[in-house]
Design an enzyme around this catalytic site. Structure first.
Site, mmCIF file in Angstrom:
data_model
loop_
_atom_site.group_PDB
_atom_site.id
_atom_site.type_symbol
_atom_site.label_atom_id
_atom_site.label_comp_id
_atom_site.label_asym_id
_atom_site.label_seq_id
_atom_site.Cartn_x
_atom_site.Cartn_y
_atom_site.Cartn_z
ATOM 1 N N LYS A 229 -20.323 54.598 -6.409
ATOM 2 C CA LYS A 229 -21.550 54.731 -7.092
ATOM 3 C C LYS A 229 -22.898 54.486 -6.443
ATOM 4 C CE LYS A 229 -19.055 54.404 -11.550
ATOM 5 N NZ LYS A 229 -18.765 53.431 -13.036
ATOM 6 N N GLN B 196 -18.635 47.982 -15.656
ATOM 7 C CA GLN B 196 -17.520 48.410 -15.074
ATOM 8 C C GLN B 196 -16.328 47.815 -15.863
ATOM 9 O OE1 GLN B 196 -17.082 50.878 -12.873
ATOM 10 N NE2 GLN B 196 -15.088 50.962 -13.356
ATOM 11 N N ASP C 31 -23.137 55.579 -19.321
ATOM 12 C CA ASP C 31 -21.982 55.835 -19.474
ATOM 13 C C ASP C 31 -21.520 56.661 -20.932
ATOM 14 O OD1 ASP C 31 -20.122 55.149 -17.416
ATOM 15 O OD2 ASP C 31 -19.889 53.119 -17.931
#
Length: 293
Positions: A52, A96, A119
């Site tokens: 990312k 994460q 997200d």
């Protein structure tokens, strides 16, 4: 059979975003800034977050990696999230998963400012998605919808069978595939671990989206000719003959199912790369929304 090439499509999307970033730079505007929070040293998570960060650099985003020890307390992590929520320099951030077992993931995700939740996991954004309002779509389902659209896969009036009911993939996919407009307008059946005789549903499906996490689960005798297959499964399977000692395998027995498919995603190189590309697209959207305020 046509391959739904997520690797190539994700690069196309990154290039499109890079052009938008260059326009911002030319106007003297602030470029999008994405932060990633990682707790502990999970190998797969580190690899994913690293990719990312590299993708941000590739397209001209600013990026910040917030690496925290596995021993951090839930209270300390919530304090860090509050700090990120209030940081005007940040457009979006992700935490994460998975988190260490002593931390309540639900509580952490709820603490993220919905306006920075790139997200797309916060209930406020999930609710907007269900109501077909503009919002951040969860990155993996967003990537699947983008693949279907860019390859002009017909979805209207089709029977879509989703295998798996997770909040990250299965449930949002069932909502998105049934929404009004393209891609969407499907009749959706959501199946899961308690569904009896799943093959009774998959044999009649025009489109199958599987996010089960069981290697090679979907076999050729479970699908009809011309089916569209989206494989979200990613499992490491031990393989002593491979240099890494393992291979990445999807939910679909690709060699046999691909022979009956009109469209199919490979694993790797299908849905996976799209997830990162759509996270970047959500971050660009977050920056554009903040610029309007």
């Amino acid at each position: 059979m046509q391959l739904l090439d997520g690797k190539k499509t994700s690069e196309d999307i990154k290039n499109e975003i890079a052009v938008e970033v260059q326009k911002m730079v030319a106007k003297g505007q602030k470029v999008p800034h994405l932060a990633a929070v990682i707790v502990g040293s999970n190998g797969a998570s580190l690899t994913y977050v690293g990719s990312k960060v590299r993708s941000c650099q590739q397209i001209g985003f600013e990026s910040t990696l917030v690496a925290l020890p596995e021993t951090i307390s839930e209270t300390e992590l919530l304090e860090k999230i509050k700090e990120l929520n209030e940081d005007d320099n940040l457009d979006g951030f992700i935490v994460q998963l998975p988190l260490p077992i002593h931390i309540d993931e639900h509580k952490i995700l709820m603490a993220i400012d919905p306006d920075k939740d790139v997200d797309g996991f916060h209930p406020a954004n999930f609710g907007k998605m269900a109501l077909e309002m503009e919002t951040f779509l969860p990155a993996t389902p967003f990537g699947i919808m983008e693949l279907l659209e860019r390859y002009k896969v017909e979805t209207s009036g089709k029977h879509t069978v989703v295998i798996g009911r997770s909040h990250i993939v299965g449930r949002p996919m069932s909502i998105l595939m049934s929404r009004k407009g393209y891609p969407g307008d499907s009749t959706v059946t959501l199946t899961h671990s308690r569904t009896k005789n799943i093959e009774d549903f998959t044999k009649n499906a025009d489109i199958i989206i599987t996010a089960l996490g069981v290697p090679n689960y979907l076999k050729a005798d479970m699908v009809k000719e011309g089916v569209v297959v989206i494989d979200v499964g990613i499992t490491r399977v031990e393989d002593a003959s491979h240099p890494k000692g393992y291979v990445i395998t999807g939910d679909v027995d690709f060699d046999s199912v691909s022979k009956k498919s009109s469209f199919i995603t490979p694993v790797p190189g299908g849905v996976g790369p799209m997830t990162i590309a759509m996270l970047l697209k959500n971050t660009l959207l977050a920056r554009q929304i903040r610029m309007k305020k």
